[in-house]
Write a protein that holds these residues in place. Structure first.
Motif, PDB file in Angstrom:
ATOM      1  N   VAL A   9       0.853  -1.185   0.000  1.00 49.10           N
ATOM      2  CA  VAL A   9       0.000   0.000   0.000  1.00 49.10           C
ATOM      3  C   VAL A   9       0.890   1.236   0.000  1.00 49.10           C
ATOM      4  CG1 VAL A   9      -1.876   1.230   1.156  1.00 49.10           C
ATOM      5  CG2 VAL A   9      -1.736  -1.274   1.335  1.00 49.10           C
ATOM      6  N   THR A  10       0.644   2.165  -0.929  1.00 48.05           N
ATOM      7  CA  THR A  10       1.396   3.420  -1.012  1.00 48.05           C
ATOM      8  C   THR A  10       0.627   4.540  -0.326  1.00 48.05           C
ATOM      9  OG1 THR A  10       0.445   4.414  -3.005  1.00 48.05           O
ATOM     10  CG2 THR A  10       2.101   2.677  -3.321  1.00 48.05           C
ATOM     11  N   GLY A  11       1.200   5.749  -0.377  1.00 47.65           N
ATOM     12  CA  GLY A  11       0.533   6.930   0.127  1.00 47.65           C
ATOM     13  C   GLY A  11      -0.445   7.528  -0.877  1.00 47.65           C
ATOM     14  N   GLU A  12      -1.166   8.542  -0.430  1.00 41.68           N
ATOM     15  CA  GLU A  12      -2.127   9.280  -1.260  1.00 41.68           C
ATOM     16  C   GLU A  12      -1.408  10.025  -2.382  1.00 41.68           C
ATOM     17  OE1 GLU A  12      -5.637  12.664  -0.478  1.00 41.68           O
ATOM     18  OE2 GLU A  12      -4.266  12.068   1.133  1.00 41.68           O
ATOM     19  N   MET A  13      -2.015  10.056  -3.561  1.00 40.22           N
ATOM     20  CA  MET A  13      -1.444  10.754  -4.725  1.00 40.22           C
ATOM     21  C   MET A  13      -0.004  10.306  -4.982  1.00 40.22           C
ATOM     22  SD  MET A  13      -3.594  13.027  -6.170  1.00 40.22           S
ATOM     23  CE  MET A  13      -2.707  14.518  -6.640  1.00 40.22           C
ATOM     24  N   TYR A  14       0.245   9.021  -4.817  1.00 40.36           N
ATOM     25  CA  TYR A  14       1.603   8.499  -4.901  1.00 40.36           C
ATOM     26  C   TYR A  14       2.245   8.776  -6.262  1.00 40.36           C
ATOM     27  CZ  TYR A  14       5.538   5.352  -5.191  1.00 40.36           C
ATOM     28  OH  TYR A  14       6.809   4.865  -5.383  1.00 40.36           O
ATOM     29  N   LEU A  15       1.503   8.576  -7.322  1.00 36.74           N
ATOM     30  CA  LEU A  15       2.114   8.634  -8.654  1.00 36.74           C
ATOM     31  C   LEU A  15       2.655  10.006  -9.014  1.00 36.74           C
ATOM     32  CD1 LEU A  15      -0.144   6.460 -10.985  1.00 36.74           C
ATOM     33  CD2 LEU A  15       2.059   5.892  -9.962  1.00 36.74           C
ATOM     34  N   THR A  16       1.983  11.061  -8.579  1.00 37.24           N
ATOM     35  CA  THR A  16       2.323  12.402  -9.049  1.00 37.24           C
ATOM     36  C   THR A  16       2.888  13.305  -7.972  1.00 37.24           C
ATOM     37  OG1 THR A  16       0.097  13.202  -8.568  1.00 37.24           O
ATOM     38  CG2 THR A  16       0.489  12.306 -10.780  1.00 37.24           C
ATOM     39  N   LEU A  45      -8.893 -10.498  -1.545  1.00 34.87           N
ATOM     40  CA  LEU A  45      -7.501 -10.906  -1.657  1.00 34.87           C
ATOM     41  C   LEU A  45      -7.266 -12.047  -0.675  1.00 34.87           C
ATOM     42  CD1 LEU A  45      -5.183  -7.746  -1.869  1.00 34.87           C
ATOM     43  CD2 LEU A  45      -5.790  -9.320  -3.697  1.00 34.87           C
ATOM     44  N   GLY A  46      -6.974 -13.210  -1.192  1.00 36.09           N
ATOM     45  CA  GLY A  46      -6.770 -14.360  -0.316  1.00 36.09           C
ATOM     46  C   GLY A  46      -8.010 -14.631   0.509  1.00 36.09           C
ATOM     47  N   ASP A  47      -7.837 -14.701   1.830  1.00 37.83           N
ATOM     48  CA  ASP A  47      -8.953 -14.987   2.718  1.00 37.83           C
ATOM     49  C   ASP A  47      -9.583 -13.740   3.311  1.00 37.83           C
ATOM     50  OD1 ASP A  47      -8.837 -17.829   2.515  1.00 37.83           O
ATOM     51  OD2 ASP A  47      -7.106 -17.850   3.869  1.00 37.83           O
ATOM     52  N   LEU A  48      -9.212 -12.562   2.810  1.00 40.93           N
ATOM     53  CA  LEU A  48      -9.721 -11.308   3.357  1.00 40.93           C
ATOM     54  C   LEU A  48     -10.410 -10.469   2.282  1.00 40.93           C
ATOM     55  CD1 LEU A  48      -6.728 -10.129   5.604  1.00 40.93           C
ATOM     56  CD2 LEU A  48      -8.776 -11.375   6.304  1.00 40.93           C
ATOM     57  N   THR A  49     -11.427  -9.718   2.712  1.00 41.54           N
ATOM     58  CA  THR A  49     -12.049  -8.711   1.859  1.00 41.54           C
ATOM     59  C   THR A  49     -11.380  -7.376   2.146  1.00 41.54           C
ATOM     60  OG1 THR A  49     -14.175  -9.857   1.790  1.00 41.54           O
ATOM     61  CG2 THR A  49     -14.193  -7.512   1.293  1.00 41.54           C
ATOM     62  N   VAL A  50     -10.812  -6.783   1.109  1.00 41.29           N
ATOM     63  CA  VAL A  50     -10.062  -5.534   1.231  1.00 41.29           C
ATOM     64  C   VAL A  50     -10.934  -4.379   0.748  1.00 41.29           C
ATOM     65  CG1 VAL A  50      -8.009  -4.265   0.492  1.00 41.29           C
ATOM     66  CG2 VAL A  50      -7.880  -6.739   0.893  1.00 41.29           C
ATOM     67  N   GLY A  51     -11.025  -3.322   1.561  1.00 37.57           N
ATOM     68  CA  GLY A  51     -11.741  -2.112   1.191  1.00 37.57           C
ATOM     69  C   GLY A  51     -10.770  -0.952   1.066  1.00 37.57           C
ATOM     70  N   LEU A  52     -11.208   0.110   0.389  1.00 36.35           N
ATOM     71  CA  LEU A  52     -10.363   1.280   0.138  1.00 36.35           C
ATOM     72  C   LEU A  52     -11.000   2.544   0.701  1.00 36.35           C
ATOM     73  CD1 LEU A  52      -9.468   0.632  -3.620  1.00 36.35           C
ATOM     74  CD2 LEU A  52      -8.112   0.011  -1.618  1.00 36.35           C
ATOM     75  N   LEU A  53     -10.201   3.335   1.406  1.00 36.80           N
ATOM     76  CA  LEU A  53     -10.516   4.712   1.762  1.00 36.80           C
ATOM     77  C   LEU A  53      -9.254   5.535   1.507  1.00 36.80           C
ATOM     78  CD1 LEU A  53     -12.535   4.431   5.129  1.00 36.80           C
ATOM     79  CD2 LEU A  53     -13.445   4.846   2.840  1.00 36.80           C
ATOM     80  N   ILE A  54      -9.368   6.863   1.576  1.00 33.01           N
ATOM     81  CA  ILE A  54      -8.211   7.728   1.370  1.00 33.01           C
ATOM     82  C   ILE A  54      -8.152   8.776   2.480  1.00 33.01           C
ATOM     83  CG2 ILE A  54      -7.082   9.387  -0.163  1.00 33.01           C
ATOM     84  CD1 ILE A  54      -8.419   7.973  -2.534  1.00 33.01           C
TER      85      ILE A  54
END
Length: 271
Positions: A42-49, A138-147
């Motif tokens: 997992v990276t940080g927010e706005m990682y690409l730019t 992912l695998g045996d876990l449900t992964v959610g996203l927030l920022i």
């Protein structure tokens, strides 16, 4: 049930507007994470730019399936590690502050648009997302996203818990002096909603911002499994499904909720 090993890629702020450099650093981080047995980075927010991109934001924004996404997918597939990364997303005439989950095989699994924008820069540059819960398995876990700021709203995290999220991946750009958020609030969110929170911050100075670092993986028992310092660091820790089951049995907040009493949460705040 197999634990999911998480790598938190706390990178320096670097030079805003340099996605090529960010992608090269990501390739190196994912390689090191793979060597440590990681399943997800997992990276940080706005990682690409970079975060402090100012007026360059519209030019740097890309579609969710744009060229940078293709490069992240190749990095993930080359090393066999899933990746959550932050980036500015263009969709038609709108730009969103987004995070995307790419599977270990390079497939696009989930894309989330930040729903709660923070500060003048975000309010002026981004359109807020309107989908509160985005998940993938992912695998045996449900992964959610927030920022970032999203996780500071208990309603957001509880919505994920009710929807079955086991691990929240939260790319972040938290500035000083708000260090109490990773120290106190994030472990509390994990505990009260009985899930893991992988909170990955930026670090160092970028424009007018000074990011706090302190990335962490907090567990459903409120215990921080791993904590970064204030500089560049790659931190690894496990999200164990067995711990989820034990914590939820011991502290049954989700079972004991009384949603009928909470209707006031949807009313405007008096002011």
């Amino acid at each position: 049930m197999t634990p999911l090993r998480i790598a938190l890629h706390q990178g320096p702020a670097g030079v805003p507007g340099t996605p090529d450099e960010s992608l090269a650093a990501l390739d190196d981080a994912v390689r090191r994470a793979a060597a440590g047995g990681a399943d997800l980075l997992v990276t940080g927010e706005m990682y690409l730019t970079g975060y402090a991109v100012g007026d360059a934001l519209p030019r740097l924004a890309e579609a969710a399936d744009g060229p940078s996404a293709a490069r992240v997918a190749k990095i993930a597939a080359d090393h066999g590690v899933a990746v959550v990364y932050g980036y500015p997303e263009r969709d038609g005439g709108r730009v969103y502050n987004s995070a995307q989950l790419i599977g270990a095989d390079g497939s696009a699994l989930a894309n989330y648009r930040k729903t709660h924008l923070f500060g003048d820069f975000e309010m002026a540059g981004f359109t807020p997302g309107d989908t509160p819960v985005v998940q993938a398995r992912l695998g045996d876990l449900t992964v959610g996203l927030l920022i970032c700021y999203d996780v500071e709203f208990p309603e957001n995290v509880r919505a994920h818990a009710v929807a079955g999220t086991d691990l929240l991946a939260v790319p972040t750009a938290l500035m000083r002096p708000y260090e109490f958020v990773p120290h106190t609030l994030v472990p509390a969110r994990a505990y009260e909603s009985q899930l893991f929170v992988a909170y990955t911050n930026r670090c160092g100075a970028e424009g007018e911002f000074h990011f706090a670092g302190l990335s962490c993986l907090a567990g459903p028992d409120g215990v921080v499994r791993a904590r970064a310092g204030t500089g560049a660091e790659l931190v690894l820790a496990d999200a164990d499904p067995a711990l989820l089951a034990a914590a939820r049995a011991e502290t049954p907040y989700l079972r004991d909720r009384r949603p009928g009493l909470y209707t006031a949460l949807t009313r405007p705040v008096a002011g």
